[in-house]
Design a protein around this motif. Structure first.
Motif, PDB file in Angstrom:
ATOM      1  N   TYR A 183      79.790  14.075  32.727  1.00 46.24           N
ATOM      2  CA  TYR A 183      80.927  14.904  33.122  1.00 46.24           C
ATOM      3  C   TYR A 183      81.086  16.092  32.180  1.00 46.24           C
ATOM      4  O   TYR A 183      81.656  17.116  32.556  1.00 46.24           O
ATOM      5  N   GLU A 184      80.599  15.952  30.947  1.00 43.76           N
ATOM      6  CA  GLU A 184      80.725  17.041  29.970  1.00 43.76           C
ATOM      7  C   GLU A 184      79.681  18.133  30.193  1.00 43.76           C
ATOM      8  O   GLU A 184      79.853  19.269  29.760  1.00 43.76           O
ATOM      9  N   GLY A 185      78.579  17.757  30.843  1.00 40.24           N
ATOM     10  CA  GLY A 185      77.538  18.746  31.107  1.00 40.24           C
ATOM     11  C   GLY A 185      76.265  18.461  30.340  1.00 40.24           C
ATOM     12  O   GLY A 185      76.300  17.920  29.229  1.00 40.24           O
ATOM     13  N   VAL A 186      75.135  18.796  30.940  1.00 43.75           N
ATOM     14  CA  VAL A 186      73.835  18.608  30.305  1.00 43.75           C
ATOM     15  C   VAL A 186      72.971  19.826  30.598  1.00 43.75           C
ATOM     16  O   VAL A 186      73.059  20.431  31.668  1.00 43.75           O
ATOM     17  N   ASP A 187      72.151  20.200  29.639  1.00 46.45           N
ATOM     18  CA  ASP A 187      71.273  21.352  29.787  1.00 46.45           C
ATOM     19  C   ASP A 187      70.223  21.073  30.868  1.00 46.45           C
ATOM     20  O   ASP A 187      69.609  19.999  30.893  1.00 46.45           O
ATOM     21  N   ILE A 188      70.019  22.016  31.777  1.00 45.48           N
ATOM     22  CA  ILE A 188      69.096  21.819  32.901  1.00 45.48           C
ATOM     23  C   ILE A 188      67.671  21.600  32.417  1.00 45.48           C
ATOM     24  O   ILE A 188      66.944  20.739  32.929  1.00 45.48           O
ATOM     25  N   ASP A 189      67.239  22.366  31.417  1.00 45.70           N
ATOM     26  CA  ASP A 189      65.873  22.206  30.913  1.00 45.70           C
ATOM     27  C   ASP A 189      65.668  20.824  30.299  1.00 45.70           C
ATOM     28  O   ASP A 189      64.616  20.198  30.473  1.00 45.70           O
ATOM     29  N   GLU A 190      66.687  20.321  29.577  1.00 46.33           N
ATOM     30  CA  GLU A 190      66.598  18.992  28.983  1.00 46.33           C
ATOM     31  C   GLU A 190      66.589  17.929  30.072  1.00 46.33           C
ATOM     32  O   GLU A 190      65.870  16.923  29.989  1.00 46.33           O
ATOM     33  N   LEU A 191      67.383  18.146  31.109  1.00 40.80           N
ATOM     34  CA  LEU A 191      67.436  17.203  32.227  1.00 40.80           C
ATOM     35  C   LEU A 191      66.079  17.115  32.920  1.00 40.80           C
ATOM     36  O   LEU A 191      65.621  16.015  33.275  1.00 40.80           O
ATOM     37  N   LEU A 192      65.432  18.254  33.113  1.00 42.76           N
ATOM     38  CA  LEU A 192      64.103  18.270  33.723  1.00 42.76           C
ATOM     39  C   LEU A 192      63.105  17.501  32.870  1.00 42.76           C
ATOM     40  O   LEU A 192      62.252  16.775  33.382  1.00 42.76           O
ATOM     41  N   ARG A 193      63.240  17.630  31.566  1.00 40.61           N
ATOM     42  CA  ARG A 193      62.299  16.980  30.644  1.00 40.61           C
ATOM     43  C   ARG A 193      62.399  15.459  30.700  1.00 40.61           C
ATOM     44  O   ARG A 193      61.396  14.756  30.638  1.00 40.61           O
ATOM     45  N   ILE A 194      63.614  14.935  30.843  1.00 40.44           N
ATOM     46  CA  ILE A 194      63.807  13.486  30.737  1.00 40.44           C
ATOM     47  C   ILE A 194      63.834  12.761  32.082  1.00 40.44           C
ATOM     48  O   ILE A 194      63.738  11.534  32.122  1.00 40.44           O
ATOM     49  N   CYS A 195      63.939  13.492  33.201  1.00 43.85           N
ATOM     50  CA  CYS A 195      64.154  12.820  34.484  1.00 43.85           C
ATOM     51  C   CYS A 195      62.888  12.233  35.092  1.00 43.85           C
ATOM     52  O   CYS A 195      62.955  11.355  35.953  1.00 43.85           O
ATOM     53  N   GLY A 196      61.719  12.738  34.688  1.00 42.40           N
ATOM     54  CA  GLY A 196      60.467  12.198  35.207  1.00 42.40           C
ATOM     55  C   GLY A 196      60.032  12.777  36.538  1.00 42.40           C
ATOM     56  O   GLY A 196      59.031  12.344  37.109  1.00 42.40           O
ATOM     57  N   LEU A 197      60.761  13.748  37.067  1.00 42.21           N
ATOM     58  CA  LEU A 197      60.408  14.376  38.342  1.00 42.21           C
ATOM     59  C   LEU A 197      59.556  15.621  38.113  1.00 42.21           C
ATOM     60  O   LEU A 197      59.644  16.249  37.049  1.00 42.21           O
ATOM     61  N   ASN A 198      58.745  15.974  39.109  1.00 41.63           N
ATOM     62  CA  ASN A 198      58.071  17.268  38.993  1.00 41.63           C
ATOM     63  C   ASN A 198      59.098  18.368  39.245  1.00 41.63           C
ATOM     64  O   ASN A 198      60.176  18.113  39.775  1.00 41.63           O
ATOM     65  N   GLN A 199      58.756  19.574  38.878  1.00 43.08           N
ATOM     66  CA  GLN A 199      59.728  20.664  38.878  1.00 43.08           C
ATOM     67  C   GLN A 199      60.279  20.947  40.277  1.00 43.08           C
ATOM     68  O   GLN A 199      61.489  21.130  40.454  1.00 43.08           O
ATOM     69  N   ALA A 200      59.410  20.955  41.288  1.00 39.74           N
ATOM     70  CA  ALA A 200      59.862  21.266  42.646  1.00 39.74           C
ATOM     71  C   ALA A 200      60.852  20.217  43.150  1.00 39.74           C
ATOM     72  O   ALA A 200      61.904  20.540  43.706  1.00 39.74           O
ATOM     73  N   GLU A 201      60.526  18.933  42.960  1.00 41.83           N
ATOM     74  CA  GLU A 201      61.401  17.864  43.414  1.00 41.83           C
ATOM     75  C   GLU A 201      62.711  17.858  42.631  1.00 41.83           C
ATOM     76  O   GLU A 201      63.792  17.610  43.190  1.00 41.83           O
ATOM     77  N   PHE A 202      62.615  18.153  41.339  1.00 41.44           N
ATOM     78  CA  PHE A 202      63.801  18.189  40.487  1.00 41.44           C
ATOM     79  C   PHE A 202      64.814  19.204  41.002  1.00 41.44           C
ATOM     80  O   PHE A 202      65.992  18.890  41.199  1.00 41.44           O
TER      81      PHE A 202
END
Length: 372
Positions: A328-347
């Motif tokens: 709820y506080e917010g997360v950096d999009i680049d960091e989220l992409l790094r940790i989520c395990g998805l490829n960039q397009a799907e993310f």
């Protein structure tokens, strides 16, 4: 392209919270810019049409050409970026945008005299040999490279300056004469709106455009943490050639180029080192880019559009895992992409679906937050 079509694009990209990536996801999801505007109107405070109209009129009054991503004049190499600017502002000879070959010359702002001379000589020789020189019109190496290119061909050489301000803003002020000369002989390019002043955050963003427009990047002088090395890294990711002018290991401004050479960059002592590589790469192909296929008016066959009404968008549950990673506080999009395990397009597709359905919201500083 009609003014109305261009205004649609301007209105969408000028809306707060919509950057290049979000722009393309909206258009891909809905099938057209017009439908994307309708969706944005429901989800965000849409940029007033009057502001987009004022932007277009202001550009025309200053002889600035606004080129959209779907325009045939838009540079093909720039479309290789997943975050290619939906519009670019150009002042000068926009035909230079698709000139090949082209080389970016970048380096330190507090460049040495020797460094500035090297940049100028390289640019001069490359221009004589039909290579378009690109840089960022900053003081130091950038300015020297532009001047060298302009001085070639009996002082009728061309060059492209990609700036981190609006094309109608001169920065730094000491480059006013250079700016005027580039407008006459070359081209000023920016993705930023008219009147945008210099902001620190804008300059790293413009670096991706410098590297994307070029066939290779030359780093003349730069520290290990220089923005010039960011440009080189971006160019490497884009599959471009990296050239570096070596320097004394005791000189901080040589640390960047020397490190690049250790990592495999082409050691560059003269323009012939660059021209030889360009000659070998003359058959390089431009890869096909999905964003170039997006239509202004109708869905394309390769666009995955939900079968239900656009007013009742219901994404699949596959995005639940991504939602769990967002606070709820917010997360950096680049960091989220790094940790989520998805490829960039799907993310980015899942991120957009979460936003469409009101589960998350975009925040300043490239962040997203869960909505309570």
């Amino acid at each position: 392209m009609t003014d109305n079509s261009l205004l649609d694009i301007l209105q969408l990209i000028m809306t707060d919270g919509i950057g290049p990536v979000t722009f393309y996801e909206y258009v891909k999801y809905t099938g057209s810019v017009q439908d994307a505007l309708e969706l944005a109107k429901r989800k965000k405070s849409l940029c007033p049409r009057e502001l987009a109209e004022a932007e277009l009129i202001g550009a025309k009054n200053k002889n600035v050409q606004i080129i959209a991503y779907c325009d045939e004049k838009y540079p093909k190499r720039l479309l290789e970026l997943n975050d290619a600017p939906p519009i670019i502002y150009t002042l000068g000879n926009y035909d230079l945008l698709n000139n090949t070959p082209s080389i970016a010359i970048v380096g330190a702002r507090n460049a040495s005299i020797a460094g500035r001379k090297m940049a100028s000589h390289l640019a001069y020789d490359l221009t004589l040999n039909g290579v378009t020189v690109i840089s960022g019109m900053a003081r130091g190496i950038d300015g020297a490279a532009h001047k060298g290119a302009l001085y070639a061909n009996e002082q009728k050489g061309t060059t492209i300056a990609v700036v981190g301000t609006g094309v109608d803003e001169i920065y730094p002020k000491e480059n006013e004469e250079l700016y005027e000369q580039i407008c006459k002989q070359g081209l000023i390019v920016s993705e930023f709106a008219m009147g945008t002043k210099a902001q620190i955050s804008n300059f790293p963003r413009r670096n991706r455009i410098i590297s994307a427009l070029s066939d290779g990047v030359v780093v003349v002088e730069a520290s290990l943490h220089s923005g010039s090395l960011i440009t080189a890294r971006l160019a490497l990711e884009q599959g471009k050639d990296i050239f570096a002018v070596p320097g004394s290991p005791t000189e901080n401004r040589a640390a960047g180029p020397n490190q690049l050479i250790k990592e495999g960059a082409i050691l560059t002592e003269s323009s012939s080192d660059i021209l030889n590589v360009l000659s070998m790469q003359s058959t390089r192909q431009i890869k096909k880019v999905k964003t170039a296929e997006l239509s202004l008016d109708k869905p394309q066959n390769n666009v995955n559009i939900p079968s239900q009404q656009k007013t009742d968008i219901e994404p699949e549950k596959k995005d639940d895992n991504l939602l769990n990673l967002i606070s709820y506080e917010g997360v950096d999009i680049d960091e989220l992409l790094r940790i989520c395990g998805l490829n960039q397009a799907e993310f980015f597709l899942q991120l957009t679906e979460l936003e469409f359905t009101g589960k998350i919201e975009r925040q300043v500083g490239n962040k997203v937050a869960k909505i309570k």
